[in-house]
Design an enzyme around this catalytic site. Sequence first.
Site, PDB file in Angstrom:
ATOM      1  N   SER A 181      40.552  45.845  49.573  1.00 48.70           N
ATOM      2  CA  SER A 181      39.398  45.074  49.117  1.00 48.70           C
ATOM      3  C   SER A 181      39.018  44.078  50.193  1.00 48.70           C
ATOM      4  CB  SER A 181      39.740  44.331  47.826  1.00 48.70           C
ATOM      5  OG  SER A 181      38.779  43.335  47.536  1.00 48.70           O
ATOM      6  N   TYR A 210      45.444  39.558  43.184  1.00 48.44           N
ATOM      7  CA  TYR A 210      44.767  40.765  43.646  1.00 48.44           C
ATOM      8  C   TYR A 210      44.566  40.722  45.159  1.00 48.44           C
ATOM      9  CZ  TYR A 210      41.126  44.417  43.702  1.00 48.44           C
ATOM     10  OH  TYR A 210      40.394  45.551  43.943  1.00 48.44           O
ATOM     11  N   THR A 245      31.535  48.186  38.912  1.00 48.79           N
ATOM     12  CA  THR A 245      32.543  48.937  38.181  1.00 48.79           C
ATOM     13  C   THR A 245      32.921  48.180  36.907  1.00 48.79           C
ATOM     14  OG1 THR A 245      34.454  47.858  39.228  1.00 48.79           O
ATOM     15  CG2 THR A 245      33.515  49.777  40.360  1.00 48.79           C
TER      16      THR A 245
END
Length: 327
Positions: A181, A210, A245
């Site tokens: 990412s 994350y 998403t």
Amino acid sequence: MDANALLTRAVDTALDRSVVLGYTSIGSGVRRRFWPADPEPGALAGKRVLVTGATSGIGEAMARSFLDLGATVHLLGRNPDKVADYARELRLEVPNADVVEEVCDISDLDAVRTFATDLAGRVEALHGLVHNAGLMPPERTESAQGHEMSLAAHVLGPHLMTHLLRERLVAGPGSVVWMSSGGMYGSGLTTRDDDEIEYRRGEYKGVQAYARTKRMQVVLADAWATELAGTGVLVESMHPGWVRTPGVSESLPTFDRVVSRLLREPEDGADTAVWLVATRPASGGQHFWHDRAQRPTTFGWQREQDPDLRARLLEYVATVTATPRLG
């Protein structure tokens, strides 16, 4: 380098450094005018690709694209009903689709061992493995083996799966792509000790967990690229840009609302992973890609990766997964 090539490079770099322009649909829209050619039709005919996190968002789009290129696609997800539903949809939509339904919780190391051993007994070669499964828990939770969940799902499980499928990837030879990412740019390598790796200290923030583990993925992919050099297996990491998403909508509702009109569609986010597997371009440096081009893993003002922190991560991953140490 001629004037057109210089201009192209300047535009591409400006998009990348601006972040907002480069990561949104604007970036890919501009780059499509000059990026490398699409894979040839049927480029993956007779080849086999495994996609994790294949029942939502980028994973769904990726699986469809691989099928369109002629691959046999192994759809892997945690929920057997979702896997079956999407496999059924693909078989209806794609003529002669060869879809294999797979179920495994990537965060559970025992489940990964069982799945990978079973798959290795069913297939002779694997031509693509995309580590796409991801999550962003709002609170600190632990996997079946007691690891922080983002670490388990993004780092430990994918590493173990790559190790267990190594022979099948060499037989391909295959490409391994880690779906990182752009958020990893906001995190250094937090690996000074076990508690930092497992995010046991300080206030837990899902977005930060994350980003931390997405940074770890980039380091781990680079280590695997070195480990498998000379075998024919290519290993890269990449980021998809800002993509529309379900995960983004659920985990980052404010971000989703503010930049909604500029978000990429899942097919756009999946593009580079599909292109890497289908065309197998040469890769160097730290093997990090975005929009069909290699990218730096740090911004200009950030220091390069501390080799001691890198070594600490690789040692920890090897220890807790009971695998040989990379690098």
